[in-house]
Motif scaffolding. Structure first.
Motif, PDB file in Angstrom:
ATOM      1  N   MET A   4       0.848  -1.197   0.000  1.00  5.73           N
ATOM      2  CA  MET A   4       0.000   0.000   0.000  1.00  5.73           C
ATOM      3  C   MET A   4       0.884   1.246   0.000  1.00  5.73           C
ATOM      4  O   MET A   4       1.848   1.336   0.747  1.00  5.73           O
ATOM      5  N   PHE A   5       0.557   2.177  -0.877  1.00  4.57           N
ATOM      6  CA  PHE A   5       1.262   3.464  -0.933  1.00  4.57           C
ATOM      7  C   PHE A   5       0.247   4.453  -1.498  1.00  4.57           C
ATOM      8  O   PHE A   5      -0.022   4.469  -2.689  1.00  4.57           O
ATOM      9  N   ARG A   6      -0.333   5.277  -0.601  1.00  5.97           N
ATOM     10  CA  ARG A   6      -1.421   6.162  -0.993  1.00  5.97           C
ATOM     11  C   ARG A   6      -1.205   7.547  -0.397  1.00  5.97           C
ATOM     12  O   ARG A   6      -0.690   7.693   0.701  1.00  5.97           O
ATOM     13  N   ILE A   7      -1.635   8.557  -1.147  1.00  6.23           N
ATOM     14  CA  ILE A   7      -1.543   9.935  -0.680  1.00  6.23           C
ATOM     15  C   ILE A   7      -2.955  10.493  -0.564  1.00  6.23           C
ATOM     16  O   ILE A   7      -3.730  10.462  -1.531  1.00  6.23           O
ATOM     17  N   ASP A   8      -3.307  10.991   0.610  1.00  8.95           N
ATOM     18  CA  ASP A   8      -4.544  11.734   0.783  1.00  8.95           C
ATOM     19  C   ASP A   8      -4.217  13.217   0.651  1.00  8.95           C
ATOM     20  O   ASP A   8      -3.471  13.769   1.460  1.00  8.95           O
ATOM     21  N   VAL A   9      -4.754  13.836  -0.390  1.00  6.94           N
ATOM     22  CA  VAL A   9      -4.556  15.261  -0.639  1.00  6.94           C
ATOM     23  C   VAL A   9      -5.735  15.979  -0.009  1.00  6.94           C
ATOM     24  O   VAL A   9      -6.851  15.940  -0.534  1.00  6.94           O
ATOM     25  N   LEU A  10      -5.510  16.617   1.120  1.00  8.82           N
ATOM     26  CA  LEU A  10      -6.606  17.212   1.869  1.00  8.82           C
ATOM     27  C   LEU A  10      -6.995  18.574   1.304  1.00  8.82           C
ATOM     28  O   LEU A  10      -6.175  19.262   0.675  1.00  8.82           O
ATOM     29  N   GLY A  11      -8.225  18.956   1.546  1.00  9.15           N
ATOM     30  CA  GLY A  11      -8.611  20.325   1.266  1.00  9.15           C
ATOM     31  C   GLY A  11      -7.725  21.244   2.082  1.00  9.15           C
ATOM     32  O   GLY A  11      -7.716  21.160   3.308  1.00  9.15           O
ATOM     33  N   SER A  12      -6.971  22.074   1.424  1.00  7.88           N
ATOM     34  CA  SER A  12      -5.979  22.892   2.136  1.00  7.88           C
ATOM     35  C   SER A  12      -5.993  24.335   1.673  1.00  7.88           C
ATOM     36  O   SER A  12      -5.000  25.040   1.824  1.00  7.88           O
ATOM     37  N   HIS A  31      -5.329  27.529   0.018  1.00  6.31           N
ATOM     38  CA  HIS A  31      -4.211  27.928  -0.845  1.00  6.31           C
ATOM     39  C   HIS A  31      -2.889  27.344  -0.364  1.00  6.31           C
ATOM     40  O   HIS A  31      -1.827  27.776  -0.786  1.00  6.31           O
ATOM     41  N   GLY A  32      -2.968  26.320   0.527  1.00  6.40           N
ATOM     42  CA  GLY A  32      -1.756  25.731   1.077  1.00  6.40           C
ATOM     43  C   GLY A  32      -1.615  24.256   0.762  1.00  6.40           C
ATOM     44  O   GLY A  32      -2.281  23.730  -0.140  1.00  6.40           O
ATOM     45  N   ASP A  33      -0.751  23.589   1.525  1.00  2.00           N
ATOM     46  CA  ASP A  33      -0.474  22.164   1.360  1.00  2.00           C
ATOM     47  C   ASP A  33      -0.871  21.418   2.622  1.00  2.00           C
ATOM     48  O   ASP A  33      -0.614  21.890   3.738  1.00  2.00           O
ATOM     49  N   CYS A  34      -1.435  20.220   2.456  1.00  8.16           N
ATOM     50  CA  CYS A  34      -1.658  19.300   3.564  1.00  8.16           C
ATOM     51  C   CYS A  34      -1.849  17.908   2.967  1.00  8.16           C
ATOM     52  O   CYS A  34      -2.834  17.663   2.258  1.00  8.16           O
ATOM     53  N   LEU A  35      -0.893  17.016   3.245  1.00  9.43           N
ATOM     54  CA  LEU A  35      -0.905  15.675   2.672  1.00  9.43           C
ATOM     55  C   LEU A  35      -0.711  14.639   3.768  1.00  9.43           C
ATOM     56  O   LEU A  35       0.082  14.849   4.698  1.00  9.43           O
TER      57      LEU A  35
END
Length: 375
Positions: free
Chosen positions: A1-9, A11-15
């Motif tokens: 398993m190798f997964r990235i959750d790209v969160l609502g962020s 104008h920024g970053d949150c992974l």
């Protein structure tokens, strides 16, 4: 398993990176976004993970890191660690973090004392807020974020203080040293991390230039042009034969140079990765067509909602033209509504051109906390 959750962020970053076995997986948290990201997105996602996986303890992270001190990356992590301190040793504790990487501003600039740093930043911010102050006109015209970046210096110190309270300071396993190019770490679950940047030479130059006795406009220029860009932690994460490149707000040409200096990339040959977090929310100031050719990806992750007009339509165009004929996909952390409405038609036109070229474009649904990317 190798997964990235790209969160609502916003104008920024949150992974959140998940790897290893499916229940429970190992995890890495990268950045926390600006204000109004932790409570609406990150905290509820952590609670959902705990419930979904039937955990009787807080969600654990093998590593959390802040790529750099800009408010659009750091605020959510301050809020998370504030709550961890408040709820320490409680079942309500939002998360447990085993290691944390954070290059604080004072460490980057050679250990400036808190008192000197506070006085300097206060003076700069006060000057920047004076209408028509000539030294800041150029910054305002070129970037418009000088005051935000300077305020982030104090936020970086706040995060460092929280990490000390939680026993997470020291950048383990790097023994209280900066997270710099060439260092590496292996996390439990066979996750290999290689630090691509920042490099020692650039930071030594920054430390040499930084002096709290400088004129505020000189310090503002150093802060705006160096710390927010050069000091971004860039990491290559490798697991199960897959590669993810995390870039913060670094410059594309720096990333390519660092990859070559580390012997990971041959000069004039591409360095393909499975997923790439596009630098600086897709700003066209950080990339060029050569970058997209040098580091081709199967998946491009754009974190931005149109704030500061990022992701820039020009960046999508550069990517599309540099990768003409290639198959890849694009992930957007949010529906993009440009800060300046004149940019919106350009952005939407670029999305249509990608679709016409057969490129899959997926965006987080506004009702969802995140969009997942399977590697």
């Amino acid at each position: 398993m190798f997964r990235i959750d790209v969160l609502g962020s916003r104008h920024g970053d949150c992974l959140i990176i998940h790897y290893g076995t499916s229940i429970p997986p190992k995890r890495i948290l990268v950045d926390g976004g600006p204000h109004k990201v932790y409570r609406p997105f990150l905290r509820p996602h952590l609670r959902n993970l705990k419930e979904t996986e039937g955990l009787n303890k807080p969600v654990e992270f093998e590593l959390a890191m802040v790529s750099h001190i800009d408010q659009d990356h750091i605020i959510g992590l301050i809020e998370l660690t504030d709550e961890m301190i408040e709820e320490e040793d409680s079942t309500r504790d939002p998360a447990r973090i085993k290691r944390f990487w954070h290059n604080s501003f004072s460490d980057l600039t050679g250990g400036t004392s808190p008192a000197a740093l506070t006085a300097t930043v206060d003076a700069i911010v006060a000057s920047a807020n004076v209408a028509g102050t000539p030294p800041f006109q150029e910054l305002a015209n070129s970037d418009g974020r000088a005051t935000e970046i300077l305020a982030s210096v104090n936020q970086g110190r706040k995060l460092r203080d929280n990490l000390i309270r939680l026993g997470l300071d020291g950048n383990r396993p790097f023994n209280n040293a900066l997270v710099l190019s060439g260092k590496s770490a292996e996390l439990p679950g066979n996750m290999n991390l290689t630090v691509i940047g920042p490099d020692k030479e650039r930071l030594e130059k920054l430390q040499k230039e930084w002096n709290p006795a400088l004129d505020p406009s000189e310090i503002a220029a150093i802060t705006d042009n160096s710390v927010s860009n050069l000091a971004s932690i860039v990491v290559l994460a490798e697991h199960d034969g897959k590669k993810l490149l995390l870039t913060g707000d670094a410059r594309g040409d720096d990333i390519v140079e660092w990859l070559e200096e580390l012997g990971l990339k041959e000069k004039n040959k591409p360095f393909p990765v499975d997923a790439l977090k596009v630098p600086h929310h897709g700003s066209n100031n950080n990339v060029d067509p050569a970058y997209f050719r040098a580091v081709p990806a199967k998946t491009y992750i754009y974190c931005g909602d149109g704030g500061h007009d990022n992701p820039e339509p020009e960046t999508l165009k550069m990517m599309r033209e540099a990768r003409q004929g290639d198959n890849y996909r694009v992930i957007l952390s949010s529906f993009v509504e440009m800060e300046h409405s004149a940019k919106q038609p350009e952005f939407e036109a670029e999305l249509k051109k990608l679709a016409s070229a057969g490129i899959e474009v997926d965006a987080r649904d506004p009702d969802d906390l995140f969009i997942s990317v399977d590697m």
